[in-house]
Design a protein around this motif. Structure first.
Motif, PDB file in Angstrom:
ATOM      1  N   UNK A   1       3.699   9.856  29.671  1.00  0.00           N
ATOM      2  CA  UNK A   1       4.723   9.761  28.829  1.00  0.00           C
ATOM      3  C   UNK A   1       6.099   9.938  29.380  1.00  0.00           C
ATOM      4  N   UNK A   2       6.454  10.248  30.575  1.00  0.00           N
ATOM      5  CA  UNK A   2       7.795  10.526  31.169  1.00  0.00           C
ATOM      6  C   UNK A   2       8.141   9.176  32.024  1.00  0.00           C
ATOM      7  N   UNK A   3       9.194   8.429  31.640  1.00  0.00           N
ATOM      8  CA  UNK A   3       9.467   7.353  32.001  1.00  0.00           C
ATOM      9  C   UNK A   3      10.725   7.341  33.072  1.00  0.00           C
TER      10      UNK A   3
ATOM     11  N   UNK B   1       7.066  15.854  37.758  1.00  0.00           N
ATOM     12  CA  UNK B   1       8.176  15.551  37.306  1.00  0.00           C
ATOM     13  C   UNK B   1       8.480  15.211  35.862  1.00  0.00           C
ATOM     14  N   UNK B   2       9.393  15.877  35.011  1.00  0.00           N
ATOM     15  CA  UNK B   2       9.628  15.591  33.768  1.00  0.00           C
ATOM     16  C   UNK B   2      11.063  15.946  33.293  1.00  0.00           C
ATOM     17  N   UNK B   3      11.617  14.874  32.797  1.00  0.00           N
ATOM     18  CA  UNK B   3      12.911  15.315  32.298  1.00  0.00           C
ATOM     19  C   UNK B   3      12.888  15.566  30.808  1.00  0.00           C
TER      20      UNK B   3
ATOM     21  N   UNK C   1       7.522  16.388  26.581  1.00  0.00           N
ATOM     22  CA  UNK C   1       6.314  16.189  27.295  1.00  0.00           C
ATOM     23  C   UNK C   1       5.629  17.424  27.975  1.00  0.00           C
ATOM     24  N   UNK C   2       6.381  18.694  27.644  1.00  0.00           N
ATOM     25  CA  UNK C   2       5.897  19.754  28.186  1.00  0.00           C
ATOM     26  C   UNK C   2       4.315  20.076  28.034  1.00  0.00           C
ATOM     27  N   UNK C   3       3.846  19.897  26.605  1.00  0.00           N
ATOM     28  CA  UNK C   3       2.695  20.285  26.296  1.00  0.00           C
ATOM     29  C   UNK C   3       1.510  19.244  27.367  1.00  0.00           C
ATOM     30  N   UNK C   4       2.041  18.084  27.442  1.00  0.00           N
ATOM     31  CA  UNK C   4       1.302  17.283  28.478  1.00  0.00           C
ATOM     32  C   UNK C   4       1.437  17.706  30.041  1.00  0.00           C
TER      33      UNK C   4
ATOM     34  N   UNK D   1      13.600  14.719  16.342  1.00  0.00           N
ATOM     35  CA  UNK D   1      13.379  15.866  15.881  1.00  0.00           C
ATOM     36  C   UNK D   1      12.166  16.647  15.718  1.00  0.00           C
ATOM     37  N   UNK D   2      11.356  15.739  15.112  1.00  0.00           N
ATOM     38  CA  UNK D   2       9.829  16.531  15.007  1.00  0.00           C
ATOM     39  C   UNK D   2       9.364  16.650  16.388  1.00  0.00           C
ATOM     40  N   UNK D   3       9.447  15.808  17.368  1.00  0.00           N
ATOM     41  CA  UNK D   3       8.815  15.942  18.633  1.00  0.00           C
ATOM     42  C   UNK D   3       9.471  17.027  19.407  1.00  0.00           C
ATOM     43  N   UNK D   4      10.694  17.410  19.201  1.00  0.00           N
ATOM     44  CA  UNK D   4      11.362  18.434  19.759  1.00  0.00           C
ATOM     45  C   UNK D   4      10.907  20.081  19.291  1.00  0.00           C
ATOM     46  N   UNK D   5      10.809  19.621  17.806  1.00  0.00           N
ATOM     47  CA  UNK D   5      10.171  20.792  17.136  1.00  0.00           C
ATOM     48  C   UNK D   5       8.850  21.251  17.549  1.00  0.00           C
ATOM     49  N   UNK D   6       8.138  20.252  17.724  1.00  0.00           N
ATOM     50  CA  UNK D   6       6.679  20.434  18.258  1.00  0.00           C
ATOM     51  C   UNK D   6       6.709  21.199  19.688  1.00  0.00           C
ATOM     52  N   UNK D   7       7.711  20.717  20.551  1.00  0.00           N
ATOM     53  CA  UNK D   7       7.907  21.198  21.854  1.00  0.00           C
ATOM     54  C   UNK D   7       8.153  22.542  22.122  1.00  0.00           C
ATOM     55  N   UNK D   8       9.230  22.748  21.009  1.00  0.00           N
ATOM     56  CA  UNK D   8       9.732  24.284  20.816  1.00  0.00           C
ATOM     57  C   UNK D   8       8.425  25.195  20.089  1.00  0.00           C
TER      58      UNK D   8
END
Length: 360
Positions: free
Chosen positions: A106-108, A154-156, A160-163, A281-288
């Motif tokens: 998922x990291x491009x 690597x991840x920016x 993508x932290x759960x992955x 917004x939803x994706x960053x909420x999930x990562x948090x």
């Protein structure tokens, strides 16, 4: 040498703005001829100019297409930096061990990983560079075949932290240590430690220095599960919110149209952009929720506010979406707390709200 590198940065920046591969190649050739090492050109010229490209995009001075074109110039000119005669290399190829370098699924944003791969090659490592968006099952299959000494992930994007966590634990389970890097892991690497990585490095030079000392191999018998590193996941909030992502985005968009009648006259492009913003917004909420890191979410909102305001749109346009999300997720206390803190960050910004519907 500082003057040579500074001049090279100025000239490469001009070449990048003009999308001139040949001029960019000449800049690199001149710097190498003046005595700069390949590593210096990679880190002190190309990486720093790419950072300037990112800053220009964030400030609204460069479009997404221009940013992609600039990155492509850098991708192509890297070859001119690293394809040096063996006599110019400090260490024989392969003498320092083997490293697989990959971006998490998922990291491009692959350029930072590419620069790391080339720095490691110049330092004498044998490197498999797998590029962007490597699915974890395919990565593990490759590692079984190649058995490297280390994997560098690597991840920016923090989303993508759960992955990344899944990849880290899977790699360690086959006895290979994992070095991680990239903005996703935080400026001080605290998210790397949270996710159980064996090591973290803030940049390619630090990563190469760390690998020069070798990394101990993990014990596959001590394989962990996500819940071992992140006990807060036991409340199932991350799982429930992430699984309902699509429906949440649809509900928020419908709610926004009811609250903001001007949205009904949006163009198709404006609707798509708004949907993308809500999804982010939803994706960053999930990562948090996954990391239990409020700063990840509030930092994203603050950064997004900077991007919006650089384009003449108030960050407060995000607040109705947060309010609607709080209503949707009222039964999830950690999510509500994060959303409340996020609204506080938006209210704390000095820029007054703009008229709804002005976003393009």
């Amino acid at each position: 040498m500082g003057g040579v590198l500074a001049r090279a940065r100025e000239e490469l920046w001009r070449a990048v703005l003009e999308r001139d591969d040949y001029a960019a190649g000449r800049v690199v050739d001149a710097a190498l001829a003046a005595g700069a090492s390949g590593e210096e050109v990679l880190l002190e010229v190309i990486a720093r100019v790419q950072g300037k490209v990112g800053a220009a995009w964030a400030a609204g001075r460069m479009t997404v297409a221009q940013e992609h074109a600039a990155t492509a110039v850098h991708e192509r000119v890297i070859a001119a930096t690293v394809h040096q005669p063996p006599a110019r290399r400090a260490v024989a190829p392969g003498a320092a061990g083997t490293v697989t370098v990959a971006c998490v699924d998922g990291e491009w944003h692959a350029l930072p990983a590419r620069i790391l791969a080339e720095v490691l090659r110049l330092r004498g490592h044998r490197v498999d560079f797998l590029g962007a968006q490597v699915p974890t099952p395919h990565l593990i299959a490759h590692l079984h075949q190649t058995a490297p000494d280390t994997v560098a992930l690597s991840s920016t994007l923090p989303t993508r932290l759960p992955t990344a966590h899944t990849a880290i634990t899977a790699i360690q389970a086959i006895g290979i240590p994992v070095l991680v890097g990239g903005a996703a892991f935080g400026a001080d690497g605290h998210r790397a430690r949270l996710l159980g990585a064996d090591a973290w490095a803030p940049d390619a030079r630090a990563a190469a220095d760390l690998l020069a000392g070798g990394m101990p191999r993990p014990d596959p018998g001590n394989a962990r599960q996500a819940i071992d590193d992140l006990p807060h996941l036991g409340d199932q909030e991350y799982t429930m919110v992430s699984r309902s992502r699509g429906q949440l985005v649809q509900n928020i968009l419908a709610g926004l149209e009811r609250r903001l009648p001007a949205m009904r006259s949006y163009t198709e492009a404006q609707h798509e952009r708004t949907a993308e913003d809500v999804a982010h917004v939803v994706d960053f909420l999930c990562a948090a929720l996954y990391t239990d890191d409020a700063g990840l979410f509030t930092g994203f909102l603050d950064w997004t506010g900077d991007i919006l305001e650089a384009r003449g749109v108030s960050a407060r346009v995000l607040d109705p979406a947060l309010t609607l999300l709080r209503q949707e997720l009222k039964d999830f206390p950690r999510a509500v707390t994060l959303l409340t803190e996020g609204s506080g960050v938006l209210r704390g910004r000095a820029t007054p709200p703009t008229t709804p519907g002005t976003k393009s």
